[in-house]
Design an enzyme around this catalytic site. Structure first.
Site, mmCIF file in Angstrom:
data_model
loop_
_atom_site.group_PDB
_atom_site.id
_atom_site.type_symbol
_atom_site.label_atom_id
_atom_site.label_comp_id
_atom_site.label_asym_id
_atom_site.label_seq_id
_atom_site.Cartn_x
_atom_site.Cartn_y
_atom_site.Cartn_z
ATOM 1 N N TYR A 183 0.827 -1.207 0.000
ATOM 2 C CA TYR A 183 0.000 0.000 0.000
ATOM 3 C C TYR A 183 0.861 1.257 0.000
ATOM 4 O O TYR A 183 0.731 2.130 -0.873
ATOM 5 C CB TYR A 183 -0.940 -0.012 1.208
ATOM 6 C CG TYR A 183 -1.597 1.313 1.509
ATOM 7 C CD1 TYR A 183 -2.437 1.919 0.578
ATOM 8 C CD2 TYR A 183 -1.383 1.975 2.724
ATOM 9 C CE1 TYR A 183 -3.047 3.143 0.848
ATOM 10 C CE2 TYR A 183 -1.981 3.185 2.993
ATOM 11 C CZ TYR A 183 -2.815 3.769 2.054
ATOM 12 O OH TYR A 183 -3.400 4.978 2.326
ATOM 13 N N LYS B 4 1.522 3.875 -3.181
ATOM 14 C CA LYS B 4 1.108 5.273 -3.002
ATOM 15 C C LYS B 4 2.289 6.210 -3.272
ATOM 16 O O LYS B 4 2.116 7.302 -3.841
ATOM 17 C CB LYS B 4 0.563 5.502 -1.602
ATOM 18 C CG LYS B 4 -0.785 4.856 -1.329
ATOM 19 C CD LYS B 4 -1.903 5.425 -2.178
ATOM 20 C CE LYS B 4 -2.444 6.717 -1.614
ATOM 21 N NZ LYS B 4 -3.645 7.186 -2.370
#
Length: 451
Positions: free
Chosen positions: A239, A243
């Site tokens: 994640y 990002k």
């Protein structure tokens, strides 16, 4: 800049919002409609097979939430429905694709309407498939940026990232952009196109080797690959890694497009706006609070003095709207951390105190009418002692209970040692004789650690 000036920036503007079915997305939609009823249009891009399905999804997953009760009370139900029909337009599309998956005619018409794009769409799983995370968290922002550059009236692109793109770095972290190829691991750089090619190559090799249906194998392989590549470049999970890649791609592609990136920390329930305590599900730190309420949180590994950086969701929305107003139509990229640890730090010990105080005054009542006892969890700094606690309190009793007639000599020795330690701890620490078995075990571990 006061609240009226911030709200004024959105008057007669058309705003495209991705991720409106998410936690922050819903709050943003509600806030804009409430503080600036003269907004021209809100286009909500959602994944759906067609326009009718998109509209139904927006009505059920966004507008239908209790979050909008303040607006319902303001306008009355018929007035509220008319207001929503006038202001909100659902779009069937997908951030993963160029032009959001819209056909050329739709994309052309929409581009002439939009003044602001707010990109909040993302997959937030720490153990997501690598291909899925790259598509949503990395290529998604790039696609939003490319579409924004086609909009002649574009004033600003706001991208919602995360403060944890910083990974496990410690100390004061500045609001600076990633350089092209920059990673958190010294001496390494990431080639984003090479990562995309790696994903396709691994998937092709799986199909060639196995043939037929490989859905489950592909899913597990992609998850493992995502974690492996994240750790390789210095991030703890896929994640935060993807990002960060999304931010890099935004920096590469934006040109002169005005871009604001906000990086919130752990987002929790609303502080006061539109009302206190609104949340969806149990996210991040909220899962610990729910577990405490259930008394299903007997032990934890960490340091009670460590700071937990949490931020109320409505504060994040306020920060995003102010940032947009301040940097309206500026030909630059700016980054804001939305966090609490510097000015209002919350330690794990503070969180424990708050939970104990609240649930002592508001205990959970069991089916038998009695209050669930409120006990603080045991917190271990040392992983070895944490594992030892699990062994003694949970695993050993299970092993002993398997067959009372076949208890191993080792188990008997360990269990007898525990009983002896109980007696010794009564003497050393003046422990009350009615202390629970778990309390004796904890104190024995502490006593052992001190030797």
């Amino acid at each position: 800049m006061d609240a009226s000036a911030v709200a004024g920036c959105f008057r007669d503007k058309s705003i495209l919002i991705t991720g409106s079915t998410g936690f922050l997305g819903k709050l943003l939609v509600e806030k804009i409609l409430r503080v600036q009823p003269d907004v021209k249009k809100l286009y909500l891009l959602v994944r759906a097979p067609d326009a009718a399905s998109a509209e139904q999804r927006v009505l059920s997953k966004v507008i239908g939430m209790d979050l909008f009760n303040v607006l319902r009370e303001k306008y009355g139900l018929p007035g509220f429905q008319s207001f929503i029909q006038e202001k909100v337009i659902a779009l069937a599309g997908d951030i993963d694709y160029e032009n959001f998956g819209l056909d050329d005619c739709q994309a052309d018409v929409l581009s002439k309407e939009i003044d602001i794009i707010i990109n909040g769409a993302a997959t937030t799983s720490f153990y997501e498939r690598y291909d899925v995370a790259l598509a949503s968290n990395a290529l998604g922002p790039r696609n939003a940026c490319e579409f924004a550059k086609k909009c002649p009236n574009m004033k600003l692109l706001l991208h919602v990232s995360t403060a944890f793109v910083a990974g496990t770095q410690e100390g004061l972290l500045l609001e600076k952009a990633f350089k092209n190829g920059e990673t958190l691991r010294a001496g390494y750089s990431v080639d984003i196109e090479a990562e995309l090619e790696l994903v396709e190559r691994v998937k092709s090799e799986l199909r060639a080797a196995k043939g037929g249906s490989i859905e489950q194998l592909e899913k597990s392989t992609m998850k493992e690959l995502g974690l492996k590549r994240a750790c390789h470049f210095g991030w703890p999970n896929v994640y935060t890694f993807t990002k960060a890649i999304g931010e890099i791609l935004l920096g590469q592609q934006r040109g002169n497009l005005p871009v604001v990136i906000i990086r919130p920390t752990m987002v929790t329930s609303t502080y006061q706006d539109p009302f206190a305590g609104w949340i969806e599900g149990a996210k991040t730190i909220d899962a610990l609070i729910v577990a405490y309420d259930d008394q299903a949180f007997p032990c934890f590994i960490g340091d009670r003095n460590n700071i937990i950086d949490v931020i109320p969701a409505d504060i994040v929305i306020n920060a995003a709207m102010v940032a947009m107003a301040v940097h309206w139509n500026e030909k630059e990229q700016v980054i804001y951390h939305v966090s609490s640890s510097l000015q209002n730090p919350l330690s794990l010990y503070d969180l424990e105190d708050a939970c104990e105080d609240y649930f002592s005054m508001n205990p959970r009542i069991l089916e038998n009418g009695k209050a669930l006892p409120n006990r603080r969890p045991y917190v271990f700094k040392n992983l070895t002692f944490f594992r030892l606690f699990l062994l003694l309190v949970y695993k050993l009793p299970l092993e002993v209970g398997k067959d009372d007639l076949a208890i191993s000599y080792t188990h008997l020795r360990m269990y007898n040692l525990c009983m002896l330690c109980r007696l010794k701890l009564v003497e050393i620490f003046s422990v009350p004789t009615d202390a629970t078995h778990n309390e004796f075990i904890i104190m024995w571990i502490v006593f052992t650690a001190l030797q």
